[in-house]
Design a protein around this motif. Structure first.
Motif, PDB file in Angstrom:
ATOM      1  N   ARG B  10       1.319   0.034 -12.495  1.00 57.17           N
ATOM      2  CA  ARG B  10       0.284   0.687 -13.303  1.00 57.17           C
ATOM      3  C   ARG B  10      -0.978  -0.179 -13.320  1.00 57.17           C
ATOM      4  O   ARG B  10      -2.084   0.299 -13.069  1.00 57.17           O
ATOM      5  N   THR B  13      -2.783  -0.265  -9.981  1.00 55.39           N
ATOM      6  CA  THR B  13      -3.464   1.000  -9.684  1.00 55.39           C
ATOM      7  C   THR B  13      -4.814   1.058 -10.400  1.00 55.39           C
ATOM      8  O   THR B  13      -5.842   1.406  -9.794  1.00 55.39           O
ATOM      9  N   THR B  43      -0.458  11.548   0.629  1.00 52.26           N
ATOM     10  CA  THR B  43       0.472  10.611   0.003  1.00 52.26           C
ATOM     11  C   THR B  43       0.554   9.337   0.819  1.00 52.26           C
ATOM     12  O   THR B  43       0.773   9.389   2.030  1.00 52.26           O
ATOM     13  N   LEU B  59       1.925   6.708  -3.667  1.00 54.71           N
ATOM     14  CA  LEU B  59       0.765   7.217  -4.397  1.00 54.71           C
ATOM     15  C   LEU B  59       0.467   8.581  -3.828  1.00 54.71           C
ATOM     16  O   LEU B  59       0.218   8.702  -2.616  1.00 54.71           O
ATOM     17  N   THR B  60       0.512   9.614  -4.658  1.00 56.45           N
ATOM     18  CA  THR B  60       0.289  10.957  -4.137  1.00 56.45           C
ATOM     19  C   THR B  60      -0.867  11.614  -4.886  1.00 56.45           C
ATOM     20  O   THR B  60      -0.888  11.653  -6.115  1.00 56.45           O
ATOM     21  N   THR B  93      -3.023   2.218  -0.942  1.00 61.14           N
ATOM     22  CA  THR B  93      -1.580   2.005  -1.114  1.00 61.14           C
ATOM     23  C   THR B  93      -1.228   0.541  -0.887  1.00 61.14           C
ATOM     24  O   THR B  93      -0.474  -0.078  -1.655  1.00 61.14           O
ATOM     25  N   VAL B  96      -2.683  -1.581  -3.870  1.00 57.77           N
ATOM     26  CA  VAL B  96      -1.902  -1.413  -5.110  1.00 57.77           C
ATOM     27  C   VAL B  96      -0.576  -2.156  -4.980  1.00 57.77           C
ATOM     28  O   VAL B  96      -0.140  -2.869  -5.892  1.00 57.77           O
ATOM     29  N   SER B 136       7.913   7.613 -12.183  1.00 61.84           N
ATOM     30  CA  SER B 136       6.537   7.889 -11.789  1.00 61.84           C
ATOM     31  C   SER B 136       5.606   7.805 -12.988  1.00 61.84           C
ATOM     32  O   SER B 136       6.011   8.024 -14.127  1.00 61.84           O
ATOM     33  N   PHE B 146      -3.495  12.109 -10.035  1.00 61.10           N
ATOM     34  CA  PHE B 146      -2.633  11.583  -8.993  1.00 61.10           C
ATOM     35  C   PHE B 146      -1.410  10.952  -9.653  1.00 61.10           C
ATOM     36  O   PHE B 146      -1.332  10.854 -10.886  1.00 61.10           O
ATOM     37  N   GLU B 147      -0.465  10.555  -8.861  1.00 59.23           N
ATOM     38  CA  GLU B 147       0.793  10.061  -9.392  1.00 59.23           C
ATOM     39  C   GLU B 147       1.214   8.822  -8.597  1.00 59.23           C
ATOM     40  O   GLU B 147       1.049   8.766  -7.381  1.00 59.23           O
ATOM     41  N   VAL B 148       1.715   7.847  -9.315  1.00 57.34           N
ATOM     42  CA  VAL B 148       2.226   6.633  -8.683  1.00 57.34           C
ATOM     43  C   VAL B 148       3.729   6.591  -8.961  1.00 57.34           C
ATOM     44  O   VAL B 148       4.150   6.668 -10.123  1.00 57.34           O
TER      45      VAL B 148
END
Lengths: 156, 156
Positions: B10, B13, B43, B59-60, B93, B96, B136, B146-148
């Motif tokens: 987190r 990011t 992604t 990461l998407t 990516t 991060v 996630s 977005f989502e990690v």
């Protein structure tokens, strides 16, 4: 560096599918895939690290090809991509990677493996951003096709 | 094991996007995603290995979200997902993962990173076959979501 980075993956693929699914896949000529691999219906992928090399292994199956492979593995007809198929692709990916890892270790290239991921969905592209290229080996079986691709990059 | 496996991803990011794209993404509550992560338009994923832990980082991005991020990075309006966007997602990516790797190392968890891969295509699923679960973190920015996601598995 003189390591053969493709042969171990080809050999492990043939060995794993022969053992697990009693089908001997026929490899075609390895090719430089440029920047992209088009995913089939189910794709297993796993990251590889070592002090001197990093990359990924991918196995991407057409739907009919993987349904036939898992039907042979399970000894019953599997008609759709379900969680069992997903798990099997993860396991096949893991085993192929493990087999290649052993052969590469004999060449002095020792890898650690990340955990496999499985991606479903046709008509995706994998676009690789590493400086190294994707090398892929097309395989055919009596029932369908699949492709084994690696992105290994060795620091000299 | 007492390592915080989510916080470092987190933090990294937020740090990377703040620095690279001058946008501060707001994290939501981490959640167990069960077996699947639905991919956005682009992604990035990367494998992680260590003597005691293995897994992956993903990461998407929704299309609008990544187009805005890269437009801010490049200082010009990017209207479609092209090779520059692909490269940027691979780089984000990587950064991060590198940031999280440094923070995890301070907790005594040292990782090696594989090379990032970038997958394009909506409506894919990632189905994870490891015994560990996907955790996630949803992020929101003024421009999109977005989502990690991580699949780290620590051997006790």
């Amino acid at each position: 560096m003189g390591a053969d980075l493709i042969g171990p993956f080809r050999n492990a693929t043939i060995s794993v599918l022969s053992t697990m699914a009693a089908t001997v896949p026929v490899p075609g000529e390895p090719r430089q895939s440029g920047d992209a691999v088009h995913f089939g219906a189910v794709t297993g992928l796993i990251g590889l690290t070592s002090p001197t090399a990093h990359g990924n292994l991918l196995l991407t199956f057409d739907e009919q090809s993987i349904l036939n492979v898992v039907s042979r593995m399970f000894g019953e007809q599997i008609l759709a991509i379900n969680q069992e198929v997903i798990d099997a692709v993860g396991e096949i990916t893991n085993m192929v990677c493990g087999g290649a890892k052993r052969e590469l270790a004999e060449q002095g290239l020792k890898f650690d493996m990340a955990t496999p991921l499985v991606v479903t969905g046709n008509h995706l592209e994998l676009l690789h951003i590493s400086k190294s290229r994707i090398v892929s080996i097309p395989f055919s079986t009596p029932e369908g096709k699949f492709e084994v691709a690696t992105t290994l990059e060795v620091q000299d």
